[in-house]
Design a protein around this motif. Structure first.
Motif, mmCIF file in Angstrom:
data_model
loop_
_atom_site.group_PDB
_atom_site.id
_atom_site.type_symbol
_atom_site.label_atom_id
_atom_site.label_comp_id
_atom_site.label_asym_id
_atom_site.label_seq_id
_atom_site.Cartn_x
_atom_site.Cartn_y
_atom_site.Cartn_z
ATOM 1 N N ARG A 281 0.827 -1.211 0.000
ATOM 2 C CA ARG A 281 0.000 0.000 0.000
ATOM 3 C C ARG A 281 0.868 1.271 0.000
ATOM 4 N NH1 ARG A 281 -4.623 0.989 3.865
ATOM 5 N NH2 ARG A 281 -5.218 2.377 2.152
ATOM 6 N N LEU A 282 1.995 1.249 0.717
ATOM 7 C CA LEU A 282 2.882 2.419 0.700
ATOM 8 C C LEU A 282 3.439 2.649 -0.703
ATOM 9 C CD1 LEU A 282 4.808 2.030 4.061
ATOM 10 C CD2 LEU A 282 3.422 3.996 3.392
ATOM 11 N N THR A 283 3.767 1.562 -1.384
ATOM 12 C CA THR A 283 4.256 1.685 -2.757
ATOM 13 C C THR A 283 3.194 2.301 -3.654
ATOM 14 O OG1 THR A 283 5.696 -0.252 -2.448
ATOM 15 C CG2 THR A 283 5.227 0.422 -4.710
ATOM 16 N N LYS A 284 1.931 1.907 -3.469
ATOM 17 C CA LYS A 284 0.836 2.491 -4.251
ATOM 18 C C LYS A 284 0.649 3.973 -3.947
ATOM 19 C CE LYS A 284 -2.946 0.451 -5.234
ATOM 20 N NZ LYS A 284 -4.274 -0.211 -5.152
ATOM 21 N N HIS A 285 1.024 4.385 -2.720
ATOM 22 C CA HIS A 285 0.972 5.797 -2.351
ATOM 23 C C HIS A 285 2.217 6.551 -2.822
ATOM 24 C CE1 HIS A 285 -2.535 6.871 0.155
ATOM 25 N NE2 HIS A 285 -2.623 5.580 0.362
ATOM 26 N N ASN A 286 3.068 5.876 -3.610
ATOM 27 C CA ASN A 286 4.279 6.472 -4.179
ATOM 28 C C ASN A 286 5.291 6.865 -3.111
ATOM 29 O OD1 ASN A 286 3.330 6.338 -6.920
ATOM 30 N ND2 ASN A 286 2.026 8.106 -6.484
ATOM 31 N N PHE A 287 5.305 6.123 -1.996
ATOM 32 C CA PHE A 287 6.339 6.360 -0.993
ATOM 33 C C PHE A 287 7.688 5.955 -1.572
ATOM 34 C CE2 PHE A 287 9.088 5.122 2.501
ATOM 35 C CZ PHE A 287 8.933 6.189 3.383
ATOM 36 N N VAL A 288 8.689 6.819 -1.410
ATOM 37 C CA VAL A 288 10.023 6.577 -1.962
ATOM 38 C C VAL A 288 10.961 6.145 -0.839
ATOM 39 C CG1 VAL A 288 11.994 7.567 -3.179
ATOM 40 C CG2 VAL A 288 9.659 8.245 -3.812
ATOM 41 N N PHE A 289 11.515 4.958 -0.951
ATOM 42 C CA PHE A 289 12.462 4.464 0.044
ATOM 43 C C PHE A 289 13.854 5.030 -0.239
ATOM 44 C CE2 PHE A 289 9.054 1.449 0.301
ATOM 45 C CZ PHE A 289 9.025 1.076 1.636
ATOM 46 N N HIS A 290 14.517 5.469 0.827
ATOM 47 C CA HIS A 290 15.890 5.964 0.696
ATOM 48 C C HIS A 290 16.916 4.867 0.955
ATOM 49 C CE1 HIS A 290 14.685 10.446 1.528
ATOM 50 N NE2 HIS A 290 14.154 9.949 0.427
ATOM 51 N N HIS A 291 16.476 3.762 1.545
ATOM 52 C CA HIS A 291 17.403 2.683 1.926
ATOM 53 C C HIS A 291 16.797 1.346 1.507
ATOM 54 C CE1 HIS A 291 19.585 5.592 4.490
ATOM 55 N NE2 HIS A 291 18.378 6.047 4.778
ATOM 56 N N THR A 292 17.310 0.786 0.428
ATOM 57 C CA THR A 292 16.762 -0.471 -0.081
ATOM 58 C C THR A 292 17.804 -1.583 -0.177
ATOM 59 O OG1 THR A 292 17.160 0.258 -2.364
ATOM 60 C CG2 THR A 292 14.976 0.695 -1.422
ATOM 61 N N ASN A 293 19.088 -1.236 -0.018
ATOM 62 C CA ASN A 293 20.161 -2.222 -0.077
ATOM 63 C C ASN A 293 20.613 -2.534 1.344
ATOM 64 O OD1 ASN A 293 23.248 -2.845 -0.097
ATOM 65 N ND2 ASN A 293 22.589 -3.314 -2.173
ATOM 66 N N LEU A 294 20.521 -3.797 1.756
ATOM 67 C CA LEU A 294 20.806 -4.164 3.145
ATOM 68 C C LEU A 294 22.253 -3.866 3.529
ATOM 69 C CD1 LEU A 294 20.050 -5.395 5.838
ATOM 70 C CD2 LEU A 294 20.544 -7.659 4.868
ATOM 71 N N GLU A 295 23.208 -4.259 2.699
ATOM 72 C CA GLU A 295 24.611 -4.039 3.072
ATOM 73 C C GLU A 295 24.922 -2.549 3.191
ATOM 74 O OE1 GLU A 295 29.101 -4.904 1.387
ATOM 75 O OE2 GLU A 295 27.520 -6.370 0.959
ATOM 76 N N HIS A 296 24.421 -1.742 2.257
ATOM 77 C CA HIS A 296 24.646 -0.296 2.340
ATOM 78 C C HIS A 296 23.996 0.283 3.594
ATOM 79 C CE1 HIS A 296 25.187 -0.019 -2.331
ATOM 80 N NE2 HIS A 296 26.184 -0.638 -1.729
ATOM 81 N N THR A 297 22.807 -0.213 3.932
ATOM 82 C CA THR A 297 22.111 0.262 5.132
ATOM 83 C C THR A 297 22.909 -0.069 6.383
ATOM 84 O OG1 THR A 297 19.932 0.066 4.111
ATOM 85 C CG2 THR A 297 20.031 -0.003 6.524
ATOM 86 N N LEU A 298 23.417 -1.302 6.464
ATOM 87 C CA LEU A 298 24.205 -1.694 7.634
ATOM 88 C C LEU A 298 25.483 -0.882 7.743
ATOM 89 C CD1 LEU A 298 23.722 -5.574 7.437
ATOM 90 C CD2 LEU A 298 22.682 -4.000 9.075
ATOM 91 N N ARG A 299 26.125 -0.608 6.603
ATOM 92 C CA ARG A 299 27.347 0.206 6.639
ATOM 93 C C ARG A 299 27.031 1.624 7.113
ATOM 94 N NH1 ARG A 299 31.602 -2.400 4.787
ATOM 95 N NH2 ARG A 299 31.324 -4.117 3.303
ATOM 96 N N ASP A 300 25.926 2.159 6.651
ATOM 97 C CA ASP A 300 25.516 3.505 7.055
ATOM 98 C C ASP A 300 25.299 3.575 8.565
ATOM 99 O OD1 ASP A 300 24.257 6.222 6.726
ATOM 100 O OD2 ASP A 300 22.493 5.128 7.401
#
Length: 303
Positions: A281-300
């Motif tokens: 439902r969030l995707t249908k509301h055009n919500f934009v994720f800033h963090h979609t890659n797990l390894e990059h998220t963990l490094r951040d």
């Protein structure tokens, strides 16, 4: 005059993170806490007991939004007493927040309830908001919790419930104990390793809360999780990679259960079960994720 947002039960990891985020956005933030009334930076703490009306209800008047995080942590052993308090704390807070809003002459325009993806049970099937519910104690709690939240219609106040996934952030939350395990060379696969972790960055979660508050077309139930769930095996491998650790021995389910009860003082099902959820439902509301890659998220978050 800045808009005031109340965070009921907001003194935990997710509430404090949202409070800091909203303060940076220029909102006035009030946290309803069982602790003492105080001021900390831009955030004001007001005492409440989470179950009865009191002086705290004055804060509800002219507030723009309420976010309800209240509920005893599920990170415990499910004794009869703890089970009762897990359920009671959630139902009581939903009821008293509704009562406080009904008493307002100028009520908040939205109340956002923090819920849980645990309602889907232990499954590897892809779960959007319409997926069937699972079975067991955690599922029953979620079902009664959601039923209580939506039972009372509030004419001037929109209702949104976010079923929150495995939120990753700095300085606490779900990630901290896993980092400690990996640093101590104990970060191997847990149980079968096939159980799913529906993860998201806490920054994206904060933006979901803000979207639910600001977007008056949002109502009902949303899966508040990232678009790319992974298995426990994949998650632990990525975490070891980020922390510069090699292979670690797996933890078979019987050892996980023993360690959970004896050392972690928590329910082993929290580590041994999972669910494969997507934010349809969030995707249908055009919500934009800033963090979609797990390894990059963990490094951040870790580095």
């Amino acid at each position: 005059m800045t808009k005031k947002i109340l965070l009921a039960g907001g003194s935990g990891f997710l509430g404090e993170s949202l409070a800091a985020f909203l303060s940076e956005q220029g909102f006035t933030v009030v946290i309803l806490t069982r602790g003492k009334a105080r001021q900390s930076g831009n955030v004001r703490y007001v005492h409440w007991d989470g179950s009865t009306l009191g002086d705290w209800t004055r804060e509800m008047e002219d507030s723009w939004a309420v976010v309800n995080f209240t509920g005893k942590s599920v990170n415990c052993i499910y004794t009869q007493e703890n089970r009762a308090e897990i359920l009671r704390s959630r139902l009581d807070s939903v009821r008293v927040v509704d009562q406080a809003i009904q008493s307002c002459e100028r009520p908040p325009q939205v109340v956002v309830q923090a819920g849980s993806l645990a309602i889907y049970g232990d499954t590897r099937d892809v779960c959007d908001e319409n997926a069937p519910h699972g079975t067991g104690f955690s599922v029953e709690v979620c079902q009664r919790w959601e039923e209580a939240f939506f039972a009372q219609k509030l004419p001037q106040t929109r209702k949104v419930l976010l079923r929150i996934g495995f939120a990753l952030g700095k300085n606490g939350g779900a990630l901290e104990p896993l980092v400690k395990l990996v640093k101590n060379n104990l970060g191997g696969t847990v149980g079968s390793g096939k159980q799913y972790i529906s993860w998201l960055h806490v920054d994206d979660l904060n933006r979901m809360f803000l979207a639910a508050i600001e977007d008056n077309t949002m109502s009902g139930i949303y899966n508040a999780t990232g678009p790319h769930p992974v298995t426990n095996r994949e998650f632990m491998a990525a975490l070891r990679q980020v922390l510069g650790k090699g292979w670690a021995p797996p933890a078979p389910a019987p050892f996980v259960a023993l360690g959970a009860y004896l050392f972690m003082k928590t329910e082993p099902s929290l580590a041994l079960t999972g669910r494969n959820c997507i934010p349809h439902r969030l995707t249908k509301h055009n919500f934009v994720f800033h963090h979609t890659n797990l390894e990059h998220t963990l490094r951040d978050l870790i580095n």
